[in-house]
Motif scaffolding. Sequence first.
Motif, PDB file in Angstrom:
ATOM      1  N   VAL A  73      18.494 -48.774   6.065  1.00 54.15           N
ATOM      2  CA  VAL A  73      17.547 -49.652   5.381  1.00 54.15           C
ATOM      3  C   VAL A  73      16.823 -50.483   6.436  1.00 54.15           C
ATOM      4  N   ALA A  74      15.509 -50.512   6.347  1.00 52.14           N
ATOM      5  CA  ALA A  74      14.733 -51.229   7.357  1.00 52.14           C
ATOM      6  C   ALA A  74      13.530 -51.917   6.723  1.00 52.14           C
ATOM      7  N   GLU A  75      13.101 -52.994   7.368  1.00 54.98           N
ATOM      8  CA  GLU A  75      11.916 -53.724   6.930  1.00 54.98           C
ATOM      9  C   GLU A  75      10.708 -53.279   7.742  1.00 54.98           C
ATOM     10  N   VAL A  76       9.601 -53.127   7.053  1.00 54.68           N
ATOM     11  CA  VAL A  76       8.360 -52.613   7.639  1.00 54.68           C
ATOM     12  C   VAL A  76       7.489 -53.752   8.148  1.00 54.68           C
ATOM     13  N   SER A  77       6.872 -53.535   9.316  1.00 54.04           N
ATOM     14  CA  SER A  77       5.812 -54.409   9.828  1.00 54.04           C
ATOM     15  C   SER A  77       4.610 -53.527  10.139  1.00 54.04           C
ATOM     16  N   VAL A  78       3.457 -53.878   9.600  1.00 49.00           N
ATOM     17  CA  VAL A  78       2.205 -53.157   9.874  1.00 49.00           C
ATOM     18  C   VAL A  78       1.127 -54.202  10.123  1.00 49.00           C
ATOM     19  N   TYR A  79       0.492 -54.112  11.271  1.00 53.50           N
ATOM     20  CA  TYR A  79      -0.559 -55.057  11.640  1.00 53.50           C
ATOM     21  C   TYR A  79      -1.761 -54.289  12.186  1.00 53.50           C
ATOM     22  N   VAL A  80      -2.953 -54.691  11.759  1.00 51.86           N
ATOM     23  CA  VAL A  80      -4.197 -54.069  12.212  1.00 51.86           C
ATOM     24  C   VAL A  80      -5.077 -55.156  12.806  1.00 51.86           C
ATOM     25  N   GLY A  81      -5.632 -54.882  13.979  1.00 43.66           N
ATOM     26  CA  GLY A  81      -6.526 -55.836  14.632  1.00 43.66           C
ATOM     27  C   GLY A  81      -7.714 -56.178  13.750  1.00 43.66           C
ATOM     28  N   LEU A  82      -8.221 -57.387  13.896  1.00 45.79           N
ATOM     29  CA  LEU A  82      -9.317 -57.858  13.048  1.00 45.79           C
ATOM     30  C   LEU A  82     -10.520 -56.921  13.066  1.00 45.79           C
ATOM     31  N   GLU A  83     -10.868 -56.429  14.241  1.00 49.37           N
ATOM     32  CA  GLU A  83     -12.063 -55.584  14.362  1.00 49.37           C
ATOM     33  C   GLU A  83     -11.876 -54.202  13.760  1.00 49.37           C
ATOM     34  N   ALA A  84     -10.648 -53.820  13.465  1.00 52.24           N
ATOM     35  CA  ALA A  84     -10.366 -52.474  12.949  1.00 52.24           C
ATOM     36  C   ALA A  84      -9.997 -52.481  11.467  1.00 52.24           C
ATOM     37  N   LEU A  91      12.903 -48.152   2.912  1.00 57.64           N
ATOM     38  CA  LEU A  91      12.027 -49.092   3.598  1.00 57.64           C
ATOM     39  C   LEU A  91      11.720 -50.223   2.637  1.00 57.64           C
ATOM     40  N   GLN A  92      11.694 -51.422   3.155  1.00 55.67           N
ATOM     41  CA  GLN A  92      11.349 -52.552   2.314  1.00 55.67           C
ATOM     42  C   GLN A  92      10.283 -53.401   2.987  1.00 55.67           C
ATOM     43  N   ALA A  93       9.573 -54.140   2.165  1.00 55.95           N
ATOM     44  CA  ALA A  93       8.531 -55.035   2.663  1.00 55.95           C
ATOM     45  C   ALA A  93       8.585 -56.330   1.850  1.00 55.95           C
ATOM     46  N   ALA A  94       8.350 -57.433   2.518  1.00 57.23           N
ATOM     47  CA  ALA A  94       8.238 -58.747   1.888  1.00 57.23           C
ATOM     48  C   ALA A  94       6.841 -59.258   2.220  1.00 57.23           C
ATOM     49  N   ILE A  95       5.996 -59.349   1.198  1.00 58.57           N
ATOM     50  CA  ILE A  95       4.567 -59.595   1.402  1.00 58.57           C
ATOM     51  C   ILE A  95       4.141 -60.829   0.611  1.00 58.57           C
ATOM     52  N   PHE A  96       3.379 -61.705   1.245  1.00 58.87           N
ATOM     53  CA  PHE A  96       2.839 -62.842   0.513  1.00 58.87           C
ATOM     54  C   PHE A  96       1.914 -62.320  -0.602  1.00 58.87           C
ATOM     55  N   PRO A  97       1.987 -62.872  -1.811  1.00 60.58           N
ATOM     56  CA  PRO A  97       1.165 -62.378  -2.919  1.00 60.58           C
ATOM     57  C   PRO A  97      -0.339 -62.453  -2.642  1.00 60.58           C
ATOM     58  N   GLU A  98      -0.731 -63.368  -1.770  1.00 63.68           N
ATOM     59  CA  GLU A  98      -2.153 -63.497  -1.428  1.00 63.68           C
ATOM     60  C   GLU A  98      -2.649 -62.317  -0.583  1.00 63.68           C
ATOM     61  N   ASN A  99      -1.741 -61.574   0.015  1.00 66.53           N
ATOM     62  CA  ASN A  99      -2.105 -60.452   0.881  1.00 66.53           C
ATOM     63  C   ASN A  99      -2.261 -59.183   0.036  1.00 66.53           C
TER      64      ASN A  99
END
Length: 165
Positions: free
Chosen positions: A75-86, A111-119
Amino acid sequence: MLIRTFEQTDYPCVKTIYQQGIDTGNATFQLTAKSWDEWNTSMHSHSRLVAVENNKVIGWAAISPISNREVYSGVAEVSVYVGLEAQGKGVGQKLLSHLVLESELNNIWMLQAAIFPENISSIKLHANNGFRQLGIREKLGKMNDTWRDVVLMERRSKFVGISGN
């Protein structure tokens, strides 16, 4: 665009993109990007990816263990980040779909994710990749003196950790 395995030399770009996400106020409770050592020890050594365009890292994805207990080893938590320009160019979709496959190759069944509702874009991205919403943890933590809710999402592998495996 190329999705490839993360290399340590990618970390300065990864850190910059991470900080851009942090600066939005809707990506993580983290207030500053972690140092290399902190980031490296918090993430699995496998399933670390970067998106590269014109020889420049424009996004990254990785997973972190949720516990050191053996029963949760898959079991793992996901992180995904994209640069502003992309952003808005499908980079997150490509990263997350590759991350799902990579994680399964490394015996991750959940896989799990914890995401702010605004996102909203992140919630949609995860839903488009087979994550289901479990619920909302209300006032999970304080950020700049404001209580924040977190949407919990998970994706169960159809191949890893099923009966007979």
